[in-house]
Design a protein around this motif. Structure first.
Motif, PDB file in Angstrom:
ATOM      1  N   GLY A 226      74.170  -2.174  19.000  1.00 32.49           N
ATOM      2  CA  GLY A 226      73.525  -2.822  17.861  1.00 32.49           C
ATOM      3  C   GLY A 226      72.176  -3.431  18.187  1.00 32.49           C
ATOM      4  N   ASN A 227      71.653  -3.178  19.404  1.00 30.98           N
ATOM      5  CA  ASN A 227      70.328  -3.729  19.729  1.00 30.98           C
ATOM      6  C   ASN A 227      69.248  -2.878  19.078  1.00 30.98           C
ATOM      7  N   PRO A 228      68.309  -3.538  18.395  1.00 29.50           N
ATOM      8  CA  PRO A 228      67.261  -2.785  17.705  1.00 29.50           C
ATOM      9  C   PRO A 228      66.413  -1.976  18.679  1.00 29.50           C
ATOM     10  N   ALA A 229      66.053  -0.770  18.279  1.00 26.36           N
ATOM     11  CA  ALA A 229      65.190   0.075  19.095  1.00 26.36           C
ATOM     12  C   ALA A 229      63.744  -0.368  18.905  1.00 26.36           C
ATOM     13  N   GLY A 230      62.946  -0.185  19.928  1.00 23.17           N
ATOM     14  CA  GLY A 230      61.521  -0.508  19.808  1.00 23.17           C
ATOM     15  C   GLY A 230      60.803   0.563  18.995  1.00 23.17           C
ATOM     16  N   ASP A 231      59.531   0.338  18.713  1.00 22.15           N
ATOM     17  CA  ASP A 231      58.725   1.323  17.977  1.00 22.15           C
ATOM     18  C   ASP A 231      58.800   2.678  18.656  1.00 22.15           C
ATOM     19  N   ASN A 232      59.025   3.688  17.860  1.00 23.47           N
ATOM     20  CA  ASN A 232      59.045   5.072  18.351  1.00 23.47           C
ATOM     21  C   ASN A 232      60.113   5.381  19.386  1.00 23.47           C
ATOM     22  N   GLU A 233      61.080   4.488  19.470  1.00 26.46           N
ATOM     23  CA  GLU A 233      62.196   4.726  20.376  1.00 26.46           C
ATOM     24  C   GLU A 233      63.333   5.227  19.495  1.00 26.46           C
ATOM     25  N   GLY A 234      63.974   6.295  19.878  1.00 23.61           N
ATOM     26  CA  GLY A 234      65.034   6.830  19.028  1.00 23.61           C
ATOM     27  C   GLY A 234      66.263   5.928  19.008  1.00 23.61           C
ATOM     28  N   GLY A 235      67.092   6.103  18.007  1.00 27.33           N
ATOM     29  CA  GLY A 235      68.334   5.342  17.935  1.00 27.33           C
ATOM     30  C   GLY A 235      69.157   5.780  16.736  1.00 27.33           C
ATOM     31  N   TYR A 236      70.181   4.996  16.442  1.00 25.40           N
ATOM     32  CA  TYR A 236      71.069   5.303  15.319  1.00 25.40           C
ATOM     33  C   TYR A 236      70.599   4.558  14.072  1.00 25.40           C
ATOM     34  N   LEU A 237      70.609   5.277  12.975  1.00 22.44           N
ATOM     35  CA  LEU A 237      70.211   4.672  11.709  1.00 22.44           C
ATOM     36  C   LEU A 237      71.395   3.877  11.148  1.00 22.44           C
ATOM     37  N   VAL A 238      71.165   2.606  10.864  1.00 20.90           N
ATOM     38  CA  VAL A 238      72.241   1.759  10.341  1.00 20.90           C
ATOM     39  C   VAL A 238      71.741   0.942   9.141  1.00 20.90           C
ATOM     40  N   VAL A 239      72.691   0.389   8.393  1.00 17.98           N
ATOM     41  CA  VAL A 239      72.359  -0.538   7.314  1.00 17.98           C
ATOM     42  C   VAL A 239      73.132  -1.820   7.590  1.00 17.98           C
ATOM     43  N   LYS A 240      72.413  -2.939   7.566  1.00 18.92           N
ATOM     44  CA  LYS A 240      73.003  -4.179   8.074  1.00 18.92           C
ATOM     45  C   LYS A 240      73.558  -5.111   7.010  1.00 18.92           C
ATOM     46  N   HIS A 241      73.381  -4.767   5.772  1.00 22.77           N
ATOM     47  CA  HIS A 241      73.935  -5.636   4.716  1.00 22.77           C
ATOM     48  C   HIS A 241      74.470  -4.737   3.616  1.00 22.77           C
TER      49      HIS A 241
ATOM     50  N   PRO B 163      62.446   1.323   3.649  1.00 23.18           N
ATOM     51  CA  PRO B 163      63.685   1.101   2.885  1.00 23.18           C
ATOM     52  C   PRO B 163      63.423   0.572   1.480  1.00 23.18           C
ATOM     53  N   PHE B 164      64.291   0.924   0.579  1.00 21.65           N
ATOM     54  CA  PHE B 164      64.242   0.410  -0.796  1.00 21.65           C
ATOM     55  C   PHE B 164      64.512  -1.103  -0.747  1.00 21.65           C
ATOM     56  N   PRO B 165      63.898  -1.873  -1.634  1.00 23.68           N
ATOM     57  CA  PRO B 165      64.184  -3.317  -1.624  1.00 23.68           C
ATOM     58  C   PRO B 165      65.691  -3.590  -1.687  1.00 23.68           C
ATOM     59  N   GLY B 166      66.156  -4.478  -0.859  1.00 22.79           N
ATOM     60  CA  GLY B 166      67.583  -4.799  -0.818  1.00 22.79           C
ATOM     61  C   GLY B 166      68.341  -4.015   0.233  1.00 22.79           C
ATOM     62  N   ILE B 167      67.676  -3.052   0.868  1.00 20.54           N
ATOM     63  CA  ILE B 167      68.336  -2.232   1.892  1.00 20.54           C
ATOM     64  C   ILE B 167      67.842  -2.670   3.266  1.00 20.54           C
ATOM     65  N   LEU B 168      68.745  -3.246   4.041  1.00 21.32           N
ATOM     66  CA  LEU B 168      68.356  -3.725   5.358  1.00 21.32           C
ATOM     67  C   LEU B 168      68.672  -2.646   6.390  1.00 21.32           C
ATOM     68  N   ALA B 169      67.806  -1.653   6.439  1.00 20.95           N
ATOM     69  CA  ALA B 169      67.990  -0.523   7.356  1.00 20.95           C
ATOM     70  C   ALA B 169      67.391  -0.877   8.709  1.00 20.95           C
ATOM     71  N   ASP B 170      67.986  -0.313   9.746  1.00 22.32           N
ATOM     72  CA  ASP B 170      67.456  -0.566  11.084  1.00 22.32           C
ATOM     73  C   ASP B 170      67.800   0.618  11.981  1.00 22.32           C
ATOM     74  N   ILE B 171      67.215   0.613  13.162  1.00 21.40           N
ATOM     75  CA  ILE B 171      67.518   1.642  14.155  1.00 21.40           C
ATOM     76  C   ILE B 171      67.971   0.928  15.418  1.00 21.40           C
ATOM     77  N   VAL B 172      69.154   1.267  15.876  1.00 21.85           N
ATOM     78  CA  VAL B 172      69.773   0.476  16.949  1.00 21.85           C
ATOM     79  C   VAL B 172      70.422   1.390  17.991  1.00 21.85           C
TER      80      VAL B 172
END
Ligand code: WTA
Length: 656
Positions: free
Chosen positions: A460-475, A447-456
């Motif tokens: 809203g529970n974060p996915a583990g490494d290499n586990e698929g999920g939904y791309l979200v931005v948290k801030h 992610p670009f600095p300032g972008i709190l991207a995650d995969i959940v």
């Protein structure tokens, strides 16, 4: 050649670090520097953006507060006064950049034009006065339906200069699609051209505008301004239609930029979603200016010697942010090209790079795949040694296309920035910073600095490494869309209510599926909703379905995407017919043309499949998953027990 699959990307371990020379000269020079910026921004995003807004942009008045976040509504740089046209033009005039090329335009067939910052400023000021003379005021909406000519950028910047809101509609959209967007956006004036070049032919734009406005269909439109581009005969309606050049000549070049509130609407841009009609994505001024400025600077790594070329059309967000606003705010030289990849001129992109010595080149995977097919003899016959950085956008890039781009176009020396973002995000969200982050083919990396991207997951529970999920931005981030034009509720529902974290926090749901590998790299897999990505263009399945059912022969339609080597996805429509209509090649052709007429050529179905019935659940929902399997020629996978009538599936199978 195919779209990346989960298996193929997980096996993709190749790492391509930038050369030491590239990193030394880059804006952001190392992973440590990126990490430092990222951590700083994460710890205190407001302080991070506050500092950059002060150092990077001109403000008429400073803001009182960096962020006012009333989820899901954000205000950035509250009470700040700014004008993006000032930041893109005026502030460069007091520097040596005054006579630097702002826009280099390569037209079809073979004409070209260069506008320096001083010339562009003059054009914009004059045109802003033209708009004023036709009664356009701050807050008024202006439709822009143009070919890829410098006047498109002039029109956008002139609107921004006086505080009018532009709503650019891609010139390939049909009169019907244009009409819908003008009505929804309540446009007061439309800016167009007599025609434009598409591939090797002239297409009329003004006739489409005439059709869209027919019989007072868009009562808000008072005037139409027409650029003379292709010089064919057009109808000019007395009192309503005016030639751009006639009014421009007479207009004064004195037009100070209007101090705009940071949160004043800058533009509306329509994009497809999974439900309903395309929605008007609303972007505001200050945050958008800052974010597109910073991303252009750090991702495209622009210096004053760069010639930067983004091949998008100004009708899409990429054209807004990375042909017009981002590069000009940075005082860069931006190339605009009227042509498109086509078999009749297989070297066209490479000619432009050679002719202008393009150093930074940003295009779409679908274009790369088209050029691969045309053969590497074409780029090999041109001098591409000026290139130092490459970028891609719009869809996942398959590793094969990435490697071709890297070797044949980049000569194995140019970093590639695979940039993930959306109309809604305003600017690039996940991407390598080219001097700092090593790339992996097919990954948009970090992610670009300032972008709190995650995969959940949906909670809203974060996915583990290499586990698929939904791309979200948290801030919230400065260039995030502010709302859907005229529909706050749709904004909330579409983007902020899909994911429901237990702590009640709002997270932005992008509509994409993704996974993150053990190195923290993001791999975007594609849409998880009913949005198709055809040649990098977003299409809602429902839009195409509505177009189909508006034809008298069609009773019901279900549209799905089918993987396609060149386009990424192709539209496949399953159609049931009314009464006595019979499926035939002729009707299939007619329905395809009907979709083109209703939406535009980008939505033309690749295939129409006639069927007696569509597979539905007992509650009447069409089971698209099954149709997607059928369209792709795969075995129907997963649970089919909810199917109301199993024989429908058998019949559909037989038909394939
Ligand atoms: C897709 C275009 C993978 C994605 C700027 C997103 C991508 C949609 C990438 C937005 C990428 C865009 N890798 N997928 N680098 N870039 N997408 O609004 O599905 O036209 O949600 O914005 O394109 O399309 P839009």
């Amino acid at each position: 050649m195919s779209q990346p699959t989960i298996e193929s990307i997980l096996q993709e371990k190749r790492l391509f670090p930038p050369s030491a020379e590239f990193s030394q000269n880059a804006q952001i020079k190392s992973l440590e520097e990126y990490q430092h910026l990222y951590d700083k921004a994460k710890a205190d995003p407001e302080a991070f953006w506050d500092q950059l807004a002060k150092s990077e942009l001109h403000w008429f008045q400073k803001w009182d507060k960096v962020l006012d976040w009333q989820p899901p509504f954000a205000k950035w740089f509250v009470n700040g006064k700014i004008n993006i046209s000032y930041n893109c033009l005026d502030r460069h005039l007091t520097t040596w950049r005054k006579n630097k090329a702002a826009i280099i335009w390569e037209g079809e067939p073979g004409d070209s034009r260069t506008l320096t910052y001083a010339q562009l400023h003059r054009e914009v000021c004059q045109f802003a006065n033209v708009l004023k003379s036709l009664g356009v005021k701050k807050g008024d909406k202006v439709g822009v339906y143009m070919p890829m000519i410098p006047e498109a950028a002039v029109a956008m910047l002139a609107c921004a200069r006086i505080g009018a809101v532009h709503s650019v509609v891609f010139g390939g959209f049909s009169a019907e699609a244009l009409r819908d967007r003008l009505i929804d956006g309540q446009a007061k004036l439309v800016i167009t051209a007599d025609g434009g070049w598409r591939k090797d032919a002239i297409v009329g734009l003004k006739p489409q505008v005439d059709k869209a406005l027919e019989a007072g269909a868009v009562p808000s439109v008072e005037n139409v301004l027409v650029v003379q581009r292709t010089k064919q005969e057009v109808n000019m309606q007395e009192g309503r239609d005016h030639w751009w050049h006639e009014l421009q000549q007479k207009a004064s070049a004195d037009c100070p930029a209007e101090p705009m509130d940071s949160e004043d609407m800058l533009f509306i841009l329509y994009t497809s979603g999974s439900t309903g009609k395309p929605k008007g994505v609303v972007h505001s001024t200050g945050g958008y200016n800052l974010y597109t400025h910073m991303t252009t600077k750090w991702i495209f790594d622009l210096n004053d010697t760069d010639v930067y070329w983004c091949t998008a059309d100004v009708g899409w967000i990429t054209g807004h942010s990375y042909i017009v606003y981002g590069p000009l705010s940075n005082g860069a030289t931006t190339v605009m090209y009227e042509g498109a990849p086509r078999g009749s001129n297989p070297g066209c992109f490479w000619d432009v790079i050679e002719k202008y010595g393009v150093t930074v080149f940003y295009t779409a995977p679908t274009a790369i795949r088209a050029f691969i097919k045309m053969g590497e003899q074409h780029p090999n016959a041109r001098d591409l040694s000026s290139l130092r950085l490459l970028g891609t956008v719009g869809e996942p890039i398959n590793p094969e296309a990435w490697m071709w781009y890297h070797k044949v176009i980049g000569g194995e020396r140019c970093p590639i920035v695979d940039t993930w973002w959306q109309t809604e995000t305003g600017g690039i969200m996940i991407t390598p910073l080219p001097g700092a982050i090593a790339s992996k083919p097919g990954s948009a990396t970090r992610p670009f600095p300032g972008i709190l991207a995650d995969i959940v997951d949906l909670d809203g529970n974060p996915a583990g490494d290499n586990e698929g999920g939904y791309l979200v931005v948290k801030h919230p981030w400065p260039s995030m869309m502010r709302t859907v034009y005229g529909d706050d509720d749709r904004f909330r529902r579409t983007y902020w209510e899909h994911i429901a974290p237990k702590d009640g926090k709002y997270v932005y749901f992008a509509g994409d599926g993704a996974r993150r590998d053990e190195d923290g790299y993001f791999w975007v897999m594609g849409r998880v909703d009913d949005v198709l990505n055809v040649s990098g263009h977003r299409l809602g399945t429902m839009e195409v379905e509505s177009a189909l059912v508006s034809h008298p022969a069609v009773a019901e339609a279900a549209v799905v995407g089918k993987p396609d080597e060149l386009k990424g996805e192709e539209v496949v429509a399953f159609v049931t017919l009314e009464g006595t209509y019979q499926g035939s090649d002729e009707l299939s052709k007619e329905l395809k043309s009907h979709v083109v007429k209703e939406i535009g050529a980008i939505a033309r179905p690749g295939e129409i499949r006639f069927t007696d019935a569509l597979p539905k659940t007992r509650s009447g929902k069409i089971m698209r998953r099954l149709l997607r399997n059928l369209a792709a020629g795969q075995e129907v996978s997963g649970d089919t027990s909810t199917l109301e009538d199993r024989s429908v599936l058998d019949k559909l199978r037989e038909g394939t």
